[in-house]
Structures are given as structure tokens and as C-alpha cells.
Motif scaffolding. Structure first.
Motif, PDB file in Angstrom:
ATOM      1  N   ASP A 127       0.831  -1.207   0.000  1.00  0.00           N
ATOM      2  CA  ASP A 127       0.000   0.000   0.000  1.00  0.00           C
ATOM      3  C   ASP A 127       0.865   1.256   0.000  1.00  0.00           C
ATOM      4  O   ASP A 127       0.563   2.228  -0.683  1.00  0.00           O
ATOM      5  N   ASN A 137      -3.497   4.861  -9.355  1.00  0.00           N
ATOM      6  CA  ASN A 137      -4.941   4.727  -9.195  1.00  0.00           C
ATOM      7  C   ASN A 137      -5.264   3.245  -9.268  1.00  0.00           C
ATOM      8  O   ASN A 137      -5.034   2.604 -10.293  1.00  0.00           O
ATOM      9  N   LEU A 138      -5.754   2.723  -8.168  1.00  0.00           N
ATOM     10  CA  LEU A 138      -6.098   1.305  -8.151  1.00  0.00           C
ATOM     11  C   LEU A 138      -7.385   1.070  -8.929  1.00  0.00           C
ATOM     12  O   LEU A 138      -8.187   1.975  -9.116  1.00  0.00           O
ATOM     13  N   PRO A 139      -7.587  -0.167  -9.369  1.00  0.00           N
ATOM     14  CA  PRO A 139      -8.799  -0.474 -10.127  1.00  0.00           C
ATOM     15  C   PRO A 139     -10.066  -0.166  -9.343  1.00  0.00           C
ATOM     16  O   PRO A 139     -10.102  -0.290  -8.116  1.00  0.00           O
ATOM     17  N   THR A 140     -11.080   0.219 -10.062  1.00  0.00           N
ATOM     18  CA  THR A 140     -12.405   0.478  -9.506  1.00  0.00           C
ATOM     19  C   THR A 140     -13.401  -0.335 -10.318  1.00  0.00           C
ATOM     20  O   THR A 140     -13.060  -0.841 -11.384  1.00  0.00           O
ATOM     21  N   PRO A 141     -14.630  -0.467  -9.851  1.00  0.00           N
ATOM     22  CA  PRO A 141     -15.620  -1.180 -10.670  1.00  0.00           C
ATOM     23  C   PRO A 141     -15.800  -0.539 -12.048  1.00  0.00           C
ATOM     24  O   PRO A 141     -16.041  -1.230 -13.026  1.00  0.00           O
ATOM     25  N   ALA A 142     -15.630   0.773 -12.131  1.00  0.00           N
ATOM     26  CA  ALA A 142     -15.775   1.447 -13.428  1.00  0.00           C
ATOM     27  C   ALA A 142     -14.572   1.199 -14.338  1.00  0.00           C
ATOM     28  O   ALA A 142     -14.707   1.174 -15.559  1.00  0.00           O
ATOM     29  N   LYS A 143     -13.384   1.026 -13.739  1.00  0.00           N
ATOM     30  CA  LYS A 143     -12.156   0.783 -14.510  1.00  0.00           C
ATOM     31  C   LYS A 143     -11.379  -0.340 -13.833  1.00  0.00           C
ATOM     32  O   LYS A 143     -10.453  -0.099 -13.064  1.00  0.00           O
ATOM     33  N   PRO A 144     -11.747  -1.599 -14.102  1.00  0.00           N
ATOM     34  CA  PRO A 144     -11.186  -2.734 -13.357  1.00  0.00           C
ATOM     35  C   PRO A 144      -9.842  -3.255 -13.880  1.00  0.00           C
ATOM     36  O   PRO A 144      -9.492  -4.394 -13.634  1.00  0.00           O
ATOM     37  N   ASN A 149     -18.640  -5.874   2.631  1.00  0.00           N
ATOM     38  CA  ASN A 149     -17.514  -6.577   2.007  1.00  0.00           C
ATOM     39  C   ASN A 149     -17.112  -7.789   2.833  1.00  0.00           C
ATOM     40  O   ASN A 149     -16.763  -8.830   2.286  1.00  0.00           O
TER      41      ASN A 149
END
Length: 89
Positions: free
Chosen positions: A10, A19-26, A62
Motif C-alpha cells: 500500500d 490509481n487502483l482499479p475500480t468497478p468502473a475501470k477494473p 464486504n
């Protein structure tokens, strides 16, 4: 959660301002994929105990989803181990 398996990950990611992956950009950046694979291998080798330890790092919904998924994986592993032991007999 990967930071719980690979110490200081981390911190390294924060220093690189990734920028870690997000649901919008996995999509995980290529240079971070080896760390993900190492984390998966570590969990696989450690087995159910590691999954249970990781559950402690989860919160809220989660944690519930992770617990359900982890318990399903553990149950499947027990069934496959039992059936492979029966084949040896």
C-alpha cells in the motif's frame, strides 16, 4: 487487502500515486500484476487459515461477501480432498 499479504505494498502504491482499479475501470496496471499473482499464490499455499485471517481485514458488506466466498472455497477444497483420498483407496 493485498497489502495485508504483501507488506508495504500500500505504501509503494501510494508513493507512485497509482490509481487502483475500480468497478468502473477494473484494469490493474501491468507493473502491479506480479504483486497480485504473488498474493494469490501466497493465499493458495497458506490455505483456509489465510482466508480466515484476511476476513479480519474486511468491513461491513464486504466482510459478509468475502466470508461467503471464502467459506464456499474452503468447502469445495474439503470435498475435492476427500474425493481424491477415496480414489487412493
Amino acid at each position: 487487502m493485498l497489502g495485508a499479504i504483501i507488506p508495504d505494498l500500500d505504501h509503494v502504491i501510494a508513493e507512485q500515486q497509482e490509481n487502483l482499479p475500480t468497478p468502473a475501470k477494473p484494469i490493474l496496471p501491468l507493473h502491479l500484476r506480479p504483486a497480485l499473482l504473488a498474493g494469490v499464490a501466497t493465499v493458495e499455499r497458506a490455505g483456509p487459515e489465510m482466508l480466515r485471517m484476511l476476513r479480519g481485514h474486511m468491513m461491513g458488506d464486504n466482510r459478509v461477501r468475502f466470508t461467503d466466498a471464502a467459506e464456499n472455497i474452503i468447502a469445495r477444497a474439503r470435498r475435492s480432498r476427500a474425493s481424491s483420498q477415496m480414489q487412493l483407496i
